[in-house]
Design a protein around this motif. Structure first.
Motif, short mmCIF file in Angstrom:
data_model
loop_
_atom_site.label_atom_id
_atom_site.label_comp_id
_atom_site.label_asym_id
_atom_site.label_seq_id
_atom_site.Cartn_x
_atom_site.Cartn_y
_atom_site.Cartn_z
N ARG A 322 -11.80 24.94 12.25
CA ARG A 322 -12.49 24.98 10.95
C ARG A 322 -13.06 23.59 10.69
NH1 ARG A 322 -8.83 27.59 6.42
NH2 ARG A 322 -7.66 25.69 6.84
N TRP A 323 -12.26 22.57 10.96
CA TRP A 323 -12.78 21.24 11.16
C TRP A 323 -12.58 20.96 12.65
CZ3 TRP A 323 -11.26 16.82 13.51
CH2 TRP A 323 -12.09 15.71 13.35
N ALA A 327 -17.80 20.97 9.64
CA ALA A 327 -18.61 19.77 9.33
C ALA A 327 -19.94 19.81 10.09
CB ALA A 327 -17.83 18.50 9.69
N TYR A 328 -19.93 20.29 11.32
CA TYR A 328 -21.19 20.35 12.08
C TYR A 328 -22.13 21.40 11.49
CZ TYR A 328 -18.21 18.07 15.59
OH TYR A 328 -17.35 17.24 16.24
N GLU A 330 -22.58 22.14 8.52
CA GLU A 330 -23.28 21.64 7.32
C GLU A 330 -24.53 20.84 7.66
OE1 GLU A 330 -20.33 19.38 5.28
OE2 GLU A 330 -19.18 21.15 4.69
N ARG A 331 -24.65 20.42 8.92
CA ARG A 331 -25.83 19.61 9.26
C ARG A 331 -27.10 20.45 9.33
NH1 ARG A 331 -23.70 15.54 13.97
NH2 ARG A 331 -21.73 14.98 12.97
N LYS B 91 -18.93 10.96 6.26
CA LYS B 91 -20.30 11.22 6.71
C LYS B 91 -21.32 10.34 6.01
CE LYS B 91 -20.89 15.19 3.59
NZ LYS B 91 -21.03 16.66 3.53
N SER B 107 -19.98 7.69 12.11
CA SER B 107 -19.77 8.88 12.93
C SER B 107 -20.65 10.04 12.47
CB SER B 107 -18.30 9.32 12.87
OG SER B 107 -18.04 9.98 11.64
N GLY B 108 -21.14 9.96 11.25
CA GLY B 108 -21.97 11.05 10.75
C GLY B 108 -21.20 12.28 10.33
N ARG B 109 -19.86 12.20 10.34
CA ARG B 109 -19.09 13.37 9.92
C ARG B 109 -17.89 12.91 9.09
NH1 ARG B 109 -15.68 15.12 15.44
NH2 ARG B 109 -14.43 13.21 15.43
N ASP B 110 -17.33 13.84 8.36
CA ASP B 110 -16.11 13.57 7.61
C ASP B 110 -14.90 13.85 8.48
OD1 ASP B 110 -17.24 12.83 5.17
OD2 ASP B 110 -17.33 14.90 4.45
N ALA B 112 -11.16 15.32 9.00
CA ALA B 112 -10.70 16.64 8.55
C ALA B 112 -10.25 16.61 7.09
CB ALA B 112 -9.57 17.12 9.45
N HIS B 115 -13.14 16.21 4.71
CA HIS B 115 -13.86 17.48 4.63
C HIS B 115 -13.15 18.43 3.66
CE1 HIS B 115 -15.53 21.30 6.58
NE2 HIS B 115 -16.60 20.64 6.19
N GLY B 201 -7.25 14.83 12.05
CA GLY B 201 -8.48 14.85 12.84
C GLY B 201 -9.56 13.95 12.26
N GLY B 202 -10.25 13.19 13.13
CA GLY B 202 -11.38 12.40 12.67
C GLY B 202 -11.00 11.02 12.18
N ALA B 233 -7.84 21.92 4.89
CA ALA B 233 -8.10 21.30 6.20
C ALA B 233 -6.95 21.53 7.19
CB ALA B 233 -8.33 19.80 6.04
#
Lengths: 453, 453
Positions: A322-323, A327-328, A330-331, B91, B107-110, B112, B115, B201-202, B233
């Motif tokens: 889900r994560w 997140a991807y 949403e791009r 992000k 990184s362009g993302r959040d 986990a 998010h 994660g992340g 999450a």
């Protein structure tokens, strides 16, 4: 196209070249150039690689050549060309994961196992095609034994590169059946070690069933690769890493093996079924006791419990994805395939309680498998429900591999059989942390079946 | 500088504003503006933030304001301003990890948990200072109660931001004592939940003892933040996630608590020791049975086994950090601090067998702690060996927290005490997966001690 014959098919090996490197009859640089020759010939059709760093590989091979000339190689894989599944980071090449999300991405660092491999002197030649983020949406790679067929997935490029004889070893990874199945389709030797045995840091391989695996032309080279990774980069954090000695266990006949059908047995074609029976007959002739669901209640319990192992694996992964997939997504459109978006929509409906129930079901499968340890050394099964399917739109079913990914057990795929003129792999598995023992069994089975079977 | 008094010190809370958001007396946007006013006043001295996204936060707060006006907030933390430790990806802001290796990285993302927080409507205001890669080399942050003292680390900015009343909640993380210790130094409420309860994660938080923790102005806001992360999450992959209901457990008096000294007790200053005794006396007056090493053999066993818990934790982490730190080191001088380079040189000498032996020792500690479950509801201890030390060159010792990180148990730090005119925290811990139960105990202790103690 020639018909595949496992008894005459030659795979590329590295370990038997080391004596020639040491006495100067051969060099890692010359070995690499032979690999590049094969790649030049086969790559236009097979398309195993996403990108290569040929200059970097030549420089690394030259350094290895110098070390052998000086009589001090770094390890038993010093100078070995290797390809890396494109889910894992490399400091000298982009890591694109078969996904538009990661197009052109360069992390600037090596994944943990790549860092370990370079410490051992391995020559990192290129990145190998993966399906989208290691799931089912296929990449460009074709089966090296029939370009009209899938190489399997998600370690598509890794399996195809070994099958085509481009490199002696390649890194893959498996959550359901992403090492063992393509290895079977492409005539590889491959190992998916015990869960946690090889450090997964630095790549898109962080699900609770993700394993790094090795595709190779020989058990010896696959084992050496595992051992060097475990000892130079460790296992996963919190896990004890791969157990076993630098030298692979000597060929050893198992005493008793569980014969696993898996849920797909009824759909296996007659030729593949008959081929598998030749292995079973060989084992029996050699005095190995075969235990199957027909006569053993514990095996039946395990087979019944694992009938939906693939679906359970997918549902567990979906929750865990889900994560970052959410997140991807949403791009914007085009970032994920339609099949991935559909799965993610399913995942959106899952709750933490659902996930806990799935983990409990997986624990039941692990307990049912552990119950077999008292009565057998391991199991034997087909690596896939037949040879590689025709077409490139699907990478085939991992349903014969999902349960052994759930149990985190060490599994080899061995290129023992053929069906429909194509390779057909056999899985030989053991119990967690008995990677060395099952490696001895795998060596015995390869030797005895292909020479006498 | 005023002397800190836990009975009169006000911390910023969010949960009690929700009724006013719902009936229109207040709005998340106005709440955010009040936070920004405090930040404008205090940040030049405290320096908790690396970077802020004020425009993004205002837009998110406006959306939350609209949702409340329409009577449909996304969750019980909709509109809550929160800061994120700069080890975790966002992000809309860079993730720089207190390290030149990651300077300017986006990184362009959040991550986990980020998010999940955004799904719940939380307003992500900025990134909070961490020590280098979450280890000991300090960042720029100062203690909000005395700018000449450390805020602690590695969650330096998170603890300082809460202590200064800049935000009602902030994300931290802990491997040895990186949440509980700075929370104690900065007068925070904080929770380090059960290992695996919140998805890591992340971010740079992937060691085998890494936990996400929450710094907050109240137990209610910290619990709500945990619950939303776990449910939106998940926990870590393969782990069942945080157990407990959306509403925090009602204040509940524990029956029996283990009093833990830890190895640092002899070095605790007299004022801090005396302050801690007032909590113990309060508990006894309330009828809580206190069990300590002096009279209980199992407690003594645990205290003795954990005497080197910090060193064991560090050695485990060093092995797990050979990668990626080994990869960063190769980029050249200046990438890692001298202290990190010295540790990494130690790590280079470790073998896989050394690591296995350390994991076994950690398992012994876990078993010794589990043995206490039969005789107590949890434990009580100081959060640190005294108030924040003077100077900014060191973030203080995590030796009073390392064992409870090793055991993966839920621990609260509560701002109950003062010493040397500064905050002094008290740890209240439980057993794995009993986060909800220990939260009820923490609420009871906060209420009863600060009003009657």
């Amino acid at each position: 196209m020639a018909t595949y014959d496992p008894r005459t098919q030659k795979l590329l090996t590295f370990h038997d070249s080391v004596p020639r490197f040491l006495d100067g009859r051969d060099t890692p640089r010359a070995y690499l150039e032979r690999c590049l020759d094969v790649i030049e010939t086969r790559e236009p059709e097979v398309q195993a690689f996403v990108v290569m760093n040929i200059d970097g590989a030549r420089a690394a091979a030259d350094e290895a050549t110098r070390r052998y000339a000086e009589g001090r190689p770094l390890s038993n894989i010093d100078g070995m060309p290797i390809g890396i599944k494109d889910l894992f980071e490399t400091k000298d090449m982009p890591t694109q994961m078969g996904s538009p999300v990661w197009a052109g991405w360069e992390s600037g660092r090596d994944a943990a196992h790549v860092h370990g491999l370079r410490k051992a002197g391995a020559v990192v030649l290129g990145k190998l095609v993966t399906t989208e983020l290691g799931f089912s949406f296929p990449g460009k790679t074709r089966n090296p034994f029939d370009p009209g067929r899938t190489p399997g997935g998600s370690s598509s490029g890794s399996a195809a590169a070994i099958g085509a004889g481009m490199v002696p070893a390649a890194i893959g990874s498996q959550v359901a059946g992403s090492v063992i199945r393509p290895a079977g389709y492409c005539g590889n030797v491959a190992i998916k070690p015990t869960y946690g045995a090889l450090n997964r840091g630095g790549g898109h391989s962080s699900l609770s069933q993700s394993h790094i695996g090795i595709h190779a032309g020989s058990i010896e080279d696959a084992w050496a690769t595992c051992w060097q990774i475990a000892n130079l980069a460790g296992g996963d954090v919190g896990y004890p890493g791969l157990y076993g000695a630098l030298e692979p266990m000597a060929p050893t006949k198992p005493t008793r093996l569980v014969r696993l059908e898996t849920v797909l047995w009824p759909s296996v074609d007659d030729e593949s079924k008959a081929a598998f029976e030749t292995v079973i007959e060989h084992l029996k002739r050699q005095g190995v006791t075969i235990i199957s669901r027909a006569e053993d209640a514990d095996v039946e319990t395990y087979e019944a419990l694992t009938a939906d192992a693939l679906e359970l694996t997918l549902q567990i992964c979906l929750f865990e994805l889900r994560w970052p997939l959410g997140a991807y997504r949403e791009r914007g459109p085009g970032m994920l395939s339609e099949s991935m978006l559909e799965r993610l929509a399913e995942a959106d409906k899952q709750t933490l309680d659902d996930y806990r129930a799935m983990l409990e079901r997986r624990d039941q499968v692990r307990k049912a498998y552990a119950a077999l340890k008292a009565k057998a050394d391991g199991f034997i099964a087909l690596s896939s429900p037949g040879p590689a399917p025709k077409g490139l739109h699907s990478t085939g079913s991992p349903a014969m591999n999902a349960a052994t990914s759930m149990t985190g057990t060490p599994v080899w795929s061995l290129p023992l059989l053929a069906a429909d003129g194509m390779p057909l792999g056999v899985q030989l598995g053991g119990f967690p942390h008995e990677d060395a023992k099952v490696t001895g069994h795998a060596r015995w089975l390869m030797d005895s079946f292909l020479t006498q079977g």
